[in-house]
Design a protein around this motif. Structure first.
Motif, PDB file in Angstrom:
ATOM      1  N   LEU A  29       0.792  -1.141   0.176  1.00 21.43           N
ATOM      2  CA  LEU A  29      -0.014  -0.031   0.080  1.00 21.43           C
ATOM      3  C   LEU A  29       0.877   1.349  -0.051  1.00 21.43           C
ATOM      4  O   LEU A  29       0.534   2.213  -0.694  1.00 21.43           O
ATOM      5  CB  LEU A  29      -0.940   0.072   1.285  1.00 21.43           C
ATOM      6  CG  LEU A  29      -2.381  -1.049   1.200  1.00 21.43           C
ATOM      7  CD1 LEU A  29      -2.783  -1.145   2.590  1.00 21.43           C
ATOM      8  CD2 LEU A  29      -3.139  -0.463   0.153  1.00 21.43           C
ATOM      9  N   ARG A  30       1.957   1.135   0.758  1.00 28.24           N
ATOM     10  CA  ARG A  30       2.964   2.532   0.811  1.00 28.24           C
ATOM     11  C   ARG A  30       3.464   2.419  -0.597  1.00 28.24           C
ATOM     12  O   ARG A  30       3.742   3.647  -0.912  1.00 28.24           O
ATOM     13  CB  ARG A  30       3.839   2.197   1.891  1.00 28.24           C
ATOM     14  CG  ARG A  30       3.247   2.421   3.199  1.00 28.24           C
ATOM     15  CD  ARG A  30       4.297   2.154   4.429  1.00 28.24           C
ATOM     16  NE  ARG A  30       3.629   2.643   5.634  1.00 28.24           N
ATOM     17  CZ  ARG A  30       4.276   2.436   6.864  1.00 28.24           C
ATOM     18  NH1 ARG A  30       5.545   2.084   6.965  1.00 28.24           N
ATOM     19  NH2 ARG A  30       3.451   2.958   8.072  1.00 28.24           N
ATOM     20  N   ILE A  31       4.051   1.389  -1.268  1.00 20.99           N
ATOM     21  CA  ILE A  31       4.375   1.600  -2.683  1.00 20.99           C
ATOM     22  C   ILE A  31       3.607   2.060  -3.584  1.00 20.99           C
ATOM     23  O   ILE A  31       3.847   3.106  -4.386  1.00 20.99           O
ATOM     24  CB  ILE A  31       4.836   0.134  -3.172  1.00 20.99           C
ATOM     25  CG1 ILE A  31       6.041  -0.501  -2.276  1.00 20.99           C
ATOM     26  CG2 ILE A  31       5.220   0.164  -4.554  1.00 20.99           C
ATOM     27  CD1 ILE A  31       6.536  -1.827  -2.550  1.00 20.99           C
ATOM     28  N   ALA A  32       2.274   1.772  -3.447  1.00 19.20           N
ATOM     29  CA  ALA A  32       1.121   2.411  -4.274  1.00 19.20           C
ATOM     30  C   ALA A  32       0.823   4.054  -4.016  1.00 19.20           C
ATOM     31  O   ALA A  32       0.668   4.640  -4.923  1.00 19.20           O
ATOM     32  CB  ALA A  32      -0.331   1.581  -3.872  1.00 19.20           C
ATOM     33  N   GLN A  33       1.383   4.248  -2.756  1.00 21.39           N
ATOM     34  CA  GLN A  33       1.130   5.677  -2.608  1.00 21.39           C
ATOM     35  C   GLN A  33       2.473   6.550  -2.888  1.00 21.39           C
ATOM     36  O   GLN A  33       2.690   7.542  -2.673  1.00 21.39           O
ATOM     37  CB  GLN A  33       0.810   5.833  -0.942  1.00 21.39           C
ATOM     38  CG  GLN A  33      -0.635   5.417  -0.756  1.00 21.39           C
ATOM     39  CD  GLN A  33      -0.886   5.506   0.625  1.00 21.39           C
ATOM     40  OE1 GLN A  33      -1.341   6.403   1.346  1.00 21.39           O
ATOM     41  NE2 GLN A  33      -0.765   4.355   1.279  1.00 21.39           N
ATOM     42  N   GLY A  34       3.619   5.807  -3.383  1.00 21.40           N
ATOM     43  CA  GLY A  34       4.943   6.512  -3.715  1.00 21.40           C
ATOM     44  C   GLY A  34       5.769   6.670  -2.505  1.00 21.40           C
ATOM     45  O   GLY A  34       6.795   7.214  -2.751  1.00 21.40           O
ATOM     46  N   LYS A  35       5.290   6.009  -1.345  1.00 23.72           N
ATOM     47  CA  LYS A  35       6.069   6.059  -0.099  1.00 23.72           C
ATOM     48  C   LYS A  35       7.150   4.860  -0.106  1.00 23.72           C
ATOM     49  O   LYS A  35       6.991   3.901   0.816  1.00 23.72           O
ATOM     50  CB  LYS A  35       5.298   6.089   1.022  1.00 23.72           C
ATOM     51  CG  LYS A  35       4.207   7.159   1.248  1.00 23.72           C
ATOM     52  CD  LYS A  35       3.623   6.962   2.468  1.00 23.72           C
ATOM     53  CE  LYS A  35       2.306   8.011   2.435  1.00 23.72           C
ATOM     54  NZ  LYS A  35       1.318   7.785   3.535  1.00 23.72           N
ATOM     55  N   LEU A  36       8.194   4.912  -0.973  1.00 22.65           N
ATOM     56  CA  LEU A  36       9.086   3.871  -1.325  1.00 22.65           C
ATOM     57  C   LEU A  36       9.906   3.560  -0.046  1.00 22.65           C
ATOM     58  O   LEU A  36      10.095   2.351   0.490  1.00 22.65           O
ATOM     59  CB  LEU A  36       9.925   4.178  -2.453  1.00 22.65           C
ATOM     60  CG  LEU A  36       9.286   4.000  -3.629  1.00 22.65           C
ATOM     61  CD1 LEU A  36      10.114   4.241  -4.813  1.00 22.65           C
ATOM     62  CD2 LEU A  36       8.167   2.966  -4.001  1.00 22.65           C
TER      63      LEU A  36
END
Length: 741
Positions: free
Chosen positions: A551-558
């Motif tokens: 979910l964090r990847i999907a929000q760009g929070k790599l």
């Protein structure tokens, strides 16, 4: 000489006459005494020729506690007369305790429980018990030792039998009056006395004393029941173990009854048994560690007794053994026991069904399905609803033999014919799952839409027919709505599923988060995962944390995703060190597979951050877990592709397809690299993409790349490319972070 013979004959005749007269006098005196005790009258001491102690009951008869002649016709039991005669012949008198024992038994036989108890309570057990112990002990001494001892036992064996029977009847009287604790203590007195007198166990030479043997055996069987009624589970367990470990000489049938009742208590009482006493744990012997182990041991002993011919067949044994071994996960042990049963003890149909359940529980679904096929193909099996249900379930859950499973489901529905709506609901659910699975491999779009419609209809019928909501039905209905992109309805069913399972299912939370991610509600999905993390144990958080990272990847929070993955890897490492060998065996494969997927996810994140070396380290970690993973070779190919090394990437993708020809991401990536390299036949690229869509028609990347192919191919119309791009756009907008299933 003849005079001597005649004199001997006269003397012998005289002795026999005296004996007969003595017996007659004893019988007459005894009958007078019993009649007197029962009627409440008092006889003179000199009339009976006893001491005043023999009239032990006159104070109780005077109290009016017993029936009068005018109230009941007193009938003296011949058994009581014979018992008393035996005591009188041996000791010459009937003492206080014996008189009370006889009178108490009379009252108990007449149903006057309170009166019987009143008489039994007058017996001084504490005074009599030491005499009983000595009498039993001396009775069981070897002949050579007895001959060397001039001392006679303080009580005859008839008197011992009479007193112990009185104690047993006292326990029965207390039980009838609801005084279970006192009844258990009274019954325990018998066993304590005998066990103390005979520490090595009940000898064979006492078998002739049938009444004493019967009384002790009855007390052994009664004591656990009394402790049950008294609500003392640990005492129940102790009394059962005592009955089985001490040599009471009960016989095969009585021992089998006790073993059976003990096994049932261990399985269904809900009380955890304490370990057996150390003195009963012989060197090298098996000591059960839990209720289940002890119950299984008892049931296996009973089965062995039946096989050896010691006891008759009891069909309930295999039912309870099936429950115990199923709960403990020993399905193959159960299968072995079922296979050893003779044909007359279990019919062919039931045997095949039970074996199919065992193999299904062990994960050998193909073997289970073969057994069910043999049973279903048998001509005599006309009513086979259970077999059809299990076969449908195996086909539905394992996504194998969809066509065969659909046939089983339709046949089950026709056999039910509205008889049981609950079973019909389950069959419709299986049918819906099978139709949905078949739709994913449909050859045409029209066939796919038709099968999806039929699947959804069957699942709706299942939900409507079921009297109460069933989590299994709700789950598959939710999945079907989600795959058909009816996301609002899917969310409602996911919430319903969480409520039905009381918030205890990790998979339900993950499914709800995936559906929310398909609606692009990533923050809401993360809140759902956080709520699940708060309610779950540390060792059950692996999939939840991985979903949170995605979910964090999907929000760009790599970078936040990297932190989550790092924490998850640390949890898995600690878990691997903390869990025991048994837990490692049961969870090892799942956790290793999860760890491998985490390394692949991390490698993709590092590729997005252009940190090539870190990505290579992640792939090296994955290779150490499983060098033959299609997912690892695909991720390695993506790394080569990101660095512009297309030939190396193509080699990696092909190795992935060698391991798993149906690996959809590798099919798509291979087609993309071939299209970029050029010089390859366009039919190969098209074949790869259509194969990917055949396996996963909801993959937006496959539709998008097929659209690019049609756009560049001069032999196709632009309309086909447009349709592919539209499908890709629609699916991309409603694509979850991970597949719903």
């Amino acid at each position: 000489m003849y005079d001597d013979v005649s004199g001997n004959r006269v003397e012998c005749f005289s002795m026999r006459a005296k004996s007969l007269i003595s017996k007659k006098q004893i019988s007459l005196r005894l009958r007078k005494m019993i009649k007197c005790i029962c009627s409440g009258e008092q006889l003179k001491v000199d009339e009976l020729g006893y001491s005043s102690e023999s009239l032990a009951t006159r104070d109780y008869s005077a109290s009016g506690g017993f029936s009068r002649p005018g109230e009941n016709d007193t009938k003296i039991d011949n058994t009581n007369i014979e018992e008393a005669e035996s005591s009188l012949r041996e000791s010459g008198y009937l003492n206080y305790e014996e008189a009370r024992a006889l009178l108490g038994r009379l009252e108990y036989q007449k149903g006057n429980v309170e009166a019987a108890l009143h008489v039994f309570e007058g017996i001084d057990i504490a005074t009599v018990v030491p005499k009983i112990k000595v009498s039993i002990s001396r009775r069981c001494e070897p002949n050579r030792r007895r001959s060397q001892s001039d001392a006679q036992p303080p009580m005859s064996m008839h008197a011992v039998t009479l007193i112990l029977e009185a104690v047993f009847l006292k326990a029965k009287s207390l039980q009838a009056l609801g005084r279970f604790q006192d009844a258990a203590q009274s019954c325990k007195t018998i066993l304590d006395t005998v066990e103390s007198a005979l520490p090595e166990g009940w000898p064979e030479n006492l078998i002739s004393d049938c009444k004493l043997q019967e009384t002790v055996a009855n007390a052994v069987e009664l004591l656990p029941e009394l402790w049950k009624l008294a609500g003392s589970p640990q005492d129940v367990i102790s009394s059962f173990r005592r009955a089985l470990l001490y040599h009471w000489n009960l016989g095969s049938k009585a021992s089998a009854r006790i073993q059976k009742e003990f096994a049932f208590f261990l399985l269904y009482s809900g009380c955890e048994a304490s370990p057996p006493a150390l003195r009963s744990q012989l060197d090298g012997s098996f000591v059960p560690r839990s209720n289940l182990e002890e119950a299984v041991l008892l049931l296996l002993i009973l089965l062995r007794k039946f096989i050896l011919g010691y006891i008759e067949w009891d069909p309930s044994l295999i039912d309870h053994l099936s429950f115990a071994l199923s709960v403990s996960g020993e399905f193959m042990t159960l299968a072995q026991q079922v296979e050893e049963l003779l044909p007359e003890n279990m019919d062919r149909k039931e045997r095949f069904y039970t074996l199919a359940l065992c193999y299904c529980g062990e994960g050998e679904h193909t073997t289970a399905l073969d057994l069910l096929r043999n049973s279903l193909n048998h001509r005599e099996n006309s009513d086979c609803i259970k077999e059809l249900l299990l076969a449908s379930k195996i086909c539905a859950d394992k996504k194998i033999y969809n066509e065969e499973g659909i046939r089983y489901s339709f046949k089950a529905i026709s056999q039910l014919n509205g008889k049981c709506m609950q079973m019909a609901a389950i069959v419709n659910c299986f049918l819906g799952v099978l139709l949905s699975s078949k739709s994913r491999s449909a050859a045409s779009e029209s066939e796919k839409i038709f099968l999806q419609s039929e699947a959804l209809s069957a699942l709706k019928d299942s939900e409507r027919t079921m009297r109460e909501s069933d989590p299994y039905i709700v789950l598959h209905l939710c999945l079907e709505y989600a795959e058909q992109r009816k996301l609002s309805t899917a969310i409602d069913h996911a919430k319903k599923l969480i409520k039905l399972e009381g918030g205890s299912s990790v998979s339900a939370y993950i499914l709800l988060a995936r559906i929310l991610s398909a609606q692009r509600k990533f923050e809401d999905a993360e809140l759902v995962i956080d709520a699940a993390l708060d309610q779950s144990g540390k060792w059950d958080q692996g999939e939840l944390l991985r979903t949170k990272a995605k979910l964090r990847i999907a929000q760009g929070k790599l970078k936040n995703a990297v932190e989550t993955y790092t924490f998850l890897l640390a949890v898995l490492q600690v878990q691997n060190k903390s869990l025991g060998t048994a837990c490692k065996k049961s969870k090892g494969n799942r956790d290793r597979r999860l760890e491998m997927e985490i390394w692949h996810d991390l490698a993709n994140v590092y590729m997005a951050l252009s940190q090539w070396q870190d990505a290579e380290v992640c792939l090296a970690k994955s290779e150490a877990i499983n060098p033959y993973s299609a997912s690892r070779w695909h991720t390695k190919g993506l790394l080569f592709e990101a660095r512009g090394l297309h030939p190396e990437a193509l080699k990696s993708f092909r190795k992935a397809l060698d391991i798993d020809p149906n690996h959809v991401p590798s099919l798509i990536s291979t087609a993309c690299v071939l299209r970029q390299l050029g010089g390859q036949s366009s039919s190969i690229v098209r074949s790869l993409l259509t194969d990917a869509l055949r396996l996963d028609r909801t993959n937006p990347s496959a539709w998008y790349n097929l659209g690019l192919f049609y756009r560049d191919d001069l032999g196709t119309s632009a309309m086909e490319a447009v349709e592919c791009f539209e499908a890709a756009a629609f699916l991309e907008e409603s694509s979850p972070i991970e597949p719903f299933r």
